[in-house]
Design a protein around this motif. Sequence first.
Motif, PDB file in Angstrom:
ATOM      1  N   GLN A 119     108.549-128.998  78.339  1.00 16.68           N
ATOM      2  CA  GLN A 119     108.728-128.524  79.644  1.00 16.68           C
ATOM      3  C   GLN A 119     110.054-129.034  80.494  1.00 16.68           C
ATOM      4  N   GLU A 153     112.887-128.671  79.203  1.00 17.81           N
ATOM      5  CA  GLU A 153     114.010-127.891  79.070  1.00 17.81           C
ATOM      6  C   GLU A 153     113.414-126.446  79.867  1.00 17.81           C
ATOM      7  N   ARG A 154     112.181-126.413  79.942  1.00 16.85           N
ATOM      8  CA  ARG A 154     111.959-125.164  80.867  1.00 16.85           C
ATOM      9  C   ARG A 154     112.181-125.273  82.370  1.00 16.85           C
ATOM     10  N   ALA A 204     115.680-124.793  82.914  1.00 18.95           N
ATOM     11  CA  ALA A 204     116.180-123.316  82.878  1.00 18.95           C
ATOM     12  C   ALA A 204     115.792-122.751  84.225  1.00 18.95           C
ATOM     13  N   LEU A 205     114.692-123.125  84.535  1.00 17.85           N
ATOM     14  CA  LEU A 205     114.063-122.362  86.041  1.00 17.85           C
ATOM     15  C   LEU A 205     115.307-122.845  87.116  1.00 17.85           C
ATOM     16  N   PHE A 229     110.635-123.574  69.457  1.00 19.95           N
ATOM     17  CA  PHE A 229     111.402-124.023  70.443  1.00 19.95           C
ATOM     18  C   PHE A 229     112.851-124.280  69.678  1.00 19.95           C
TER      19      PHE A 229
END
Length: 358
Positions: free
Chosen positions: A253, A255-256, A259-260, A314
């Motif tokens: 999360q 990394e997510r 990215a956001l 992933f």
Amino acid sequence: GPRSDGEGAATPRSRRGSQPELTAGQLHAILDVRAAVKGVLGRVGALSWAFAGGVPGGAGAGPAASSEAYEDGRALSELLAKIIASPGGFFGDDAYAAARVRALSAQRELIVLAKKWHVAICLTPYQARPANPEARRRFTSFVNSLWMRFPAAPSIPAMQSWSIVTPVYKEAILYSARELEAPQSDGRTLLDVLRGLFPAEWAHFLERIGAGGREDPLRYHVHWSDDQLALQVRLWASMRGQTLARTVVGMMQYERALALISRVEYDPVETSPAEAAATIGAKFSFVVAAQLYAEFRAAGDPRARDFEYLLQRFPSLRIAYVSPWPPPPLREGAAGRADAPGAPLRVHSLPSVAPQLY
């Protein structure tokens, strides 16, 4: 709002004449969209007025906080009311509204966001309350954190990088079908226990996969012969137990989230997705130190396939493992591929990427 074509004061009737005739079904659809948009805009206007301290439609309503917030709320409410009451544009011109609805219907992501926004803004406080207590706890913690004073966060290129290493020996990676179906000391299976502990989440899971009917046999028995369904059930159970998959999903999360943030910070015209992904990869990395991974692959152990699934899900995930020397030959039908000679410590990624040797 009203549309400007750059051709003078064209009336809605003149614009409508140049467009093809609408069928009854199309006209009803446009009217439904208009009603939904009007409802959303009216709700936004009422909320903006209420947050500013006023009373929508009330005479002599005054600010509850600052006069600036009151004026902003009133201005937004009046602007939205003017847009809704406009005789031209989307709310007054059938042909123009039909063209805009057709154009927007081709943007699937926008339609999904619009539906979610409409549902969220039209719910009552009771309807918006999550049924799951864990979801309520997380929402409450998040909302409370918004009142904290945070220091200014640096941009992604300026932030410090960090890495996470999780050691794994023989712990469960994903619950297997055999583990979920094996009877325990009390006669119940692990899947029965998890369904009893999380009945609402199991019902929501069945609804997501389209098997939530009262007479659906999946409510009571899982068809493990369906590989895709079996994987979904195994993932659902693994996310509620002490498994490596749950740890990996939680850690990724980070990394997510990066990215956001990158979607907000980077200009898509100046920065390509590959460049943004490379920057994120330089700032965050996650390595699973699986000591027995080489043995799993050589022996054809199902846990090796579970590792491969995590690597596929992933792509930036890395697996560090100890490779015995000399490497044992792969058994026929075993998962993975033969290792090239090298040092005993390896970092494995996607099958299409060569192992990194250290």
